[in-house]
Write a protein that holds these residues in place. Structure first.
Motif, PDB file in Angstrom:
ATOM      1  N   LEU A   1       0.697  -0.825  -0.375  1.00 18.65           N
ATOM      2  CA  LEU A   1       0.000   0.319  -0.030  1.00 18.65           C
ATOM      3  C   LEU A   1       0.512   1.031  -0.550  1.00 18.65           C
ATOM      4  O   LEU A   1       1.723   1.340   0.758  1.00 18.65           O
ATOM      5  CB  LEU A   1      -1.058   0.030   0.893  1.00 18.65           C
ATOM      6  CG  LEU A   1      -1.626  -1.300   1.641  1.00 18.65           C
ATOM      7  CD1 LEU A   1      -3.256  -0.371   2.161  1.00 18.65           C
ATOM      8  CD2 LEU A   1      -2.715  -1.429  -0.293  1.00 18.65           C
ATOM      9  N   ARG A   2       0.434   2.643  -0.854  1.00 20.58           N
ATOM     10  CA  ARG A   2       0.994   3.270  -0.733  1.00 20.58           C
ATOM     11  C   ARG A   2      -0.468   4.737  -0.562  1.00 20.58           C
ATOM     12  O   ARG A   2      -1.309   4.440  -1.198  1.00 20.58           O
ATOM     13  CB  ARG A   2       1.852   3.489  -2.664  1.00 20.58           C
ATOM     14  CG  ARG A   2       2.750   2.540  -2.554  1.00 20.58           C
ATOM     15  CD  ARG A   2       3.863   2.893  -3.821  1.00 20.58           C
ATOM     16  NE  ARG A   2       4.385   1.679  -3.606  1.00 20.58           N
ATOM     17  CZ  ARG A   2       5.273   1.406  -3.162  1.00 20.58           C
ATOM     18  NH1 ARG A   2       5.999   1.789  -2.062  1.00 20.58           N
ATOM     19  NH2 ARG A   2       6.749   0.142  -2.915  1.00 20.58           N
ATOM     20  N   LEU A   3       0.444   6.164   0.044  1.00 23.93           N
ATOM     21  CA  LEU A   3      -0.688   6.873   0.077  1.00 23.93           C
ATOM     22  C   LEU A   3       0.373   8.560  -0.299  1.00 23.93           C
ATOM     23  O   LEU A   3       1.284   8.346   0.008  1.00 23.93           O
ATOM     24  CB  LEU A   3      -1.143   7.040   1.959  1.00 23.93           C
ATOM     25  CG  LEU A   3      -1.720   8.553   2.062  1.00 23.93           C
ATOM     26  CD1 LEU A   3      -3.113   8.100   1.031  1.00 23.93           C
ATOM     27  CD2 LEU A   3      -2.026   8.341   3.769  1.00 23.93           C
ATOM     28  N   VAL A   4      -0.429   8.943  -1.535  1.00 24.51           N
ATOM     29  CA  VAL A   4      -0.678   9.769  -1.548  1.00 24.51           C
ATOM     30  C   VAL A   4      -1.440  11.292  -0.884  1.00 24.51           C
ATOM     31  O   VAL A   4      -2.543  11.001  -0.627  1.00 24.51           O
ATOM     32  CB  VAL A   4      -0.161  10.789  -3.081  1.00 24.51           C
ATOM     33  CG1 VAL A   4       0.021  11.815  -3.158  1.00 24.51           C
ATOM     34  CG2 VAL A   4       0.722   9.856  -3.673  1.00 24.51           C
TER      35      VAL A   4
ATOM     36  N   PHE B   1       0.803   0.843   5.839  1.00 24.68           N
ATOM     37  CA  PHE B   1       1.371   1.235   4.140  1.00 24.68           C
ATOM     38  C   PHE B   1       2.385   0.710   4.390  1.00 24.68           C
ATOM     39  O   PHE B   1       3.663   0.511   5.258  1.00 24.68           O
ATOM     40  CB  PHE B   1       1.192   2.509   4.581  1.00 24.68           C
ATOM     41  CG  PHE B   1      -0.429   2.505   4.081  1.00 24.68           C
ATOM     42  CD1 PHE B   1      -0.332   3.404   2.554  1.00 24.68           C
ATOM     43  CD2 PHE B   1      -1.794   2.044   5.122  1.00 24.68           C
ATOM     44  CE1 PHE B   1      -1.647   3.516   2.482  1.00 24.68           C
ATOM     45  CE2 PHE B   1      -2.897   2.798   4.202  1.00 24.68           C
ATOM     46  CZ  PHE B   1      -3.133   3.745   2.733  1.00 24.68           C
ATOM     47  N   ALA B   2       3.291   0.363   2.685  1.00 29.06           N
ATOM     48  CA  ALA B   2       4.466  -0.178   2.866  1.00 29.06           C
ATOM     49  C   ALA B   2       5.828   1.541   2.411  1.00 29.06           C
ATOM     50  O   ALA B   2       6.600   1.920   2.837  1.00 29.06           O
ATOM     51  CB  ALA B   2       4.591  -0.904   1.057  1.00 29.06           C
ATOM     52  N   SER B   3       4.513   2.760   1.466  1.00 28.28           N
ATOM     53  CA  SER B   3       4.812   3.869   2.049  1.00 28.28           C
ATOM     54  C   SER B   3       4.024   4.581   2.102  1.00 28.28           C
ATOM     55  O   SER B   3       2.756   5.074   1.670  1.00 28.28           O
ATOM     56  CB  SER B   3       5.532   4.673   0.451  1.00 28.28           C
ATOM     57  OG  SER B   3       4.679   4.048  -1.015  1.00 28.28           O
ATOM     58  N   VAL B   4       4.328   6.839   2.122  1.00 26.38           N
ATOM     59  CA  VAL B   4       3.550   7.470   1.864  1.00 26.38           C
ATOM     60  C   VAL B   4       4.483   8.875   2.202  1.00 26.38           C
ATOM     61  O   VAL B   4       5.707   9.152   1.942  1.00 26.38           O
ATOM     62  CB  VAL B   4       2.508   8.071   3.550  1.00 26.38           C
ATOM     63  CG1 VAL B   4       4.041   8.061   4.797  1.00 26.38           C
ATOM     64  CG2 VAL B   4       2.033   8.823   3.698  1.00 26.38           C
TER      65      VAL B   4
ATOM     66  N   LEU C   1       8.782   1.661   7.432  1.00 30.45           N
ATOM     67  CA  LEU C   1       7.426   2.406   6.430  1.00 30.45           C
ATOM     68  C   LEU C   1       7.989   3.539   5.481  1.00 30.45           C
ATOM     69  O   LEU C   1       8.828   4.297   6.220  1.00 30.45           O
ATOM     70  CB  LEU C   1       6.270   3.347   7.278  1.00 30.45           C
ATOM     71  CG  LEU C   1       5.680   4.315   6.924  1.00 30.45           C
ATOM     72  CD1 LEU C   1       4.774   3.666   5.602  1.00 30.45           C
ATOM     73  CD2 LEU C   1       4.828   4.981   7.672  1.00 30.45           C
ATOM     74  N   GLU C   2       8.440   3.436   4.678  1.00 34.50           N
ATOM     75  CA  GLU C   2       9.027   4.713   3.592  1.00 34.50           C
ATOM     76  C   GLU C   2       8.271   5.788   3.108  1.00 34.50           C
ATOM     77  O   GLU C   2       7.233   6.184   3.306  1.00 34.50           O
ATOM     78  CB  GLU C   2       9.276   4.268   2.336  1.00 34.50           C
ATOM     79  CG  GLU C   2      10.298   5.274   1.396  1.00 34.50           C
ATOM     80  CD  GLU C   2      10.211   4.578   0.119  1.00 34.50           C
ATOM     81  OE1 GLU C   2      10.879   5.636  -1.108  1.00 34.50           O
ATOM     82  OE2 GLU C   2       9.560   3.740  -0.078  1.00 34.50           O
TER      83      GLU C   2
END
Length: 670
Positions: A146-149, A168-171, A215-216
């Protein structure tokens, strides 16, 4: 229906391999591989890679990356965003629509099982959607990365922070500034202090993630004239928060105001900021993802700075594979090829609530766009896209972005025939599985070859280990032998000293005897002269005595010359003895030097033996001389006893001299 012939026969050879042997795959194993989510996603990824190299426009894969719009609107009003074009009454999240459950269920069945990544954030603010937290948990349970912007306005909400921190893996958080004044002016409706507090909460949540599951986190800036000078300060903010990096991209001129903010009108300014920020990012240890430099010039494809915008030349392929490997799903179920704002309005492929996704994915609009990107007939908006790299930086055309052009209409006018509404999913899975298993077989063969080399190397190491153990044992034995030899030398040293003392005493006696002979020599010559007339034989005997005397004098000189050598040799023996003791003590600490010490000791022992042999030779010769002198003395005494008067004196001299020649002459005379 099966995939196109070029994919089926070329890029995806129909090989049949087993999981662990060269035998054909069994039904149960094959079904286990094809139905395993991880295997299905790996198959889909390989199919997507093959489709990216194809110009057919009909990929055999499903999207690998899915970009999902879960909220139709944003709670902010940024002047450079499409949200700013909404009527005033619909801004700041008014009239918000969230992704409907029926759309999500369609995606769960038809799209997400093959996807590897799911990004929340394609227009609108994902965290204000009604079911954002629920959808995030369901997607994470499916095994998607999962990625989030996000604009960061809801990071202070506990359940939002919790799902981001755990699942999540990145945000990526869009700030567009490093100061409250600039941030609040660009992102109207945002509150700098609230966003910074949310970022700090996110940083704390990141610190609690388990090892191996980071978490990136990155910050984002849309580069414009009014904020570009704050990029360096944004890097420092990322470093202070413990974030991984900063992403920067040029503004897309959606609005009149944003079209005046493009940095391609001031290329030298961006080049200077970019160079300075790259150096600063390296100092801070923060990653910087930024557009390339203009090298002091406007984009090289600018036709006329006052009239047009930078466009990629018509007839040239566009290096974009987004319509092949990814898809954008909007809040109402519409399907778009990419994240470009124009794509969400005029480049739609279809809607998942109206048709199955397979039909949309291989429909006329999608097929036409993929082929046009490959054959150089790409739409004008793609030729001026600032997101795709390749043929230099492009300057987007504000008027073209607001035109009434439509991809579906262009596809209809181009006469693009729709691909078959669906292809044989089982055939796609079988071909993909065979491709994956073929790779696994090759990898297994390589591992077997590597294993043989490792086993041979292990055998060599084992032999070397045994040899080293034997060598260590030999060194230990040599160590014991050298210690015994050192003890033997210690015992021999006093005897050698006593022997040297005896030799010194013998040399002193010989020297005294030589002095006596030297003192008697003139007297003996006088006696010989007196006896010459009386006895010619005595004259000859006197000559013999004279020669013997010279011989004794020379021998005395030899002994005298050898005396310093003997003393030096004794001193050398004492030093060697001390050195041997030191070597014996160092043997236990320096096993690696035992061989050299052993050779040194062997040489010293050989020298001692040679010197001992020479010394024995000298002693034997000296004993013979002494015997000869004593025999001559006795013979001379017997001969001189026959003479009267002066001959008595000669007899006394002969007795002292003890010369053998006199005895021989008397025997001959008698």
């Amino acid at each position: 229906m099966a995939p196109p012939p070029e994919l089926h026969a070329g890029a995806l050879p129909s090989v049949r391999v087993g999981l662990a042997t060269d035998q054909p795959a069994r039904g149960a194993d094959k079904d286990r591989v094809l139905r395993d989510p991880g295997a299905a996603r790996e198959i889909n990824r390989l199919l997507a890679a093959a489709a990216s190299r194809s110009a057919s426009g009909v990929p055999a894969n499903r999207p690998v990356h899915v970009y999902l719009q879960v909220a139709s609107a944003c709670n902010l009003d940024c002047f450079m965003c499409y949200e700013h074009l909404r009527p005033e009454g619909q801004r700041h999240g008014k009239g918000l629509k969230s992704l409907a459950p029926e759309v999500w269920l369609r995606l769960e069945r038809e799209v997400l099982p093959w996807a590897s990544e799911l990004t929340f954030g394609v227009g609108g603010e994902p965290t204000i959607a009604d079911r954002f937290v629920e959808y995030a948990h369901r997607a994470a349970d499916m095994g998607l990365a999962l990625r989030l912007v996000t604009n960061g306005s809801k990071l202070v909400v506990p359940e939002v922070a919790d799902v981001i921190g755990r699942r999540f893996a990145s945000v990526q958080v869009s700030l567009d500034a490093a100061t409250a004044e600039t941030h609040n002016a660009i992102r109207k409706g945002s509150n700098w202090a609230r966003v910074i507090k949310g970022l700090e909460m996110l940083a704390e949540a990141r610190s609690k993630r388990p090892a191996g599951a980071p978490l990136e986190a990155t910050l984002c800036m849309v580069l414009m004239r009014r904020n570009v000078d704050e990029l360096e300060a944004l890097l420092e903010l990322a470093q202070r928060l413990g974030f991984d990096g900063v992403h920067a991209q040029h503004v897309i001129p959606i609005t009149e105001e944003s079209s005046r903010e493009q940095l391609c009108d001031e290329p030298w300014r961006w080049d200077a900021v970019r160079a300075r920020c790259i150096a600063r990012a390296r100092e801070l240890g923060v990653a910087l993802d930024a557009p390339p430099a203009f090298d002091g010039k406007p984009p090289k494809l600018v036709v006329a700075a006052k009239q047009g915008c930078a466009k990629r030349a018509a007839g040239r392929p566009i290096p974009c594979d987004l319509p092949v490997v990814s898809v954008n799903i909007l809040v109402d179920g519409s399907v778009a090829p990419c994240c470009h704002p124009v794509a969400h309005r005029r480049m739609l492929f279809g809607n998942v609530l109206e048709r199955p996704f397979a039909e949309i994915w291989h429909g006329p609009a999608a097929t036409h766009l993929r082929r046009s990107l490959r054959n150089g007939a790409a739409p004008e908006v793609c030729r001026s896209c600032s997101v795709v790299g390749g043929d230099g930086e492009a300057r987007e055309d504000h008027e073209a972005l607001l035109s009434e052009w439509s991809l579906a209409e262009e596809a209809r006018l181009a006469g693009a025939a729709a691909a078959p509404p669906a292809f044989d999913v089982a055939e796609m899975e079988a071909n993909g599985a065979n491709l994956v298993l073929g790779h696994l077989l090759e990898e297994r063969r390589a591992l077997r070859a590597e294993r043989g080399g490792l086993e041979a190397h292990a055998a060599i190491l084992e032999r070397e280990n045994k040899a080293l153990k034997g060598h260590a044992e030999a060194i230990e034995r040599e160590n014991k032998a050298l210690k015994g030899h050192a003890r033997a030398l210690d015992r021999e040293n006093p005897a050698l000293k006593r022997h040297a003392e005896v030799l010194d005493a013998e040399l002193a006696r010989l020297r005294e005897h030589a002095k006596v002979l030297e003192a008697e020599r003139p007297q003996l010559r006088g006696h010989i002269a007196n006896l010459e007339g009386e006895n010619p034989a005595l004259k000859r005997h006197a000559e013999v005595l004279d020669a013997e005397l010279r011989h004794l004098r020379g021998h005395a000189k030899v002994l005298e010359s050898e005396r310093p050598g003997l003393r030096g040799h004794i001193a050398t023996l004492e030093r060697d003895n001390a050195a041997l003791k030191g070597h014996a003590e160092a043997i236990e600490r320096e096993n690696a030097a035992l061989k050299g010490h052993a050779r040194t000791l062997g040489g010293l022992v050989e020298e001692l033996r040679q010197e001992q042999s020479v010394l024995h030779g000298h002693l034997e010769r000296l004993a013979r001389h002494i015997g000869e002198v004593e025999a001559g003395h006795e013979a001379a005494t017997l001969r001189l006893a026959r003479y009267d008067g002066p001959l008595g004196t000669l007899r006394m001299a002969a007795r002292l001299l003890r010369l053998p020649r006199i005895a021989k002459d008397e025997k001959g005379e008698s």
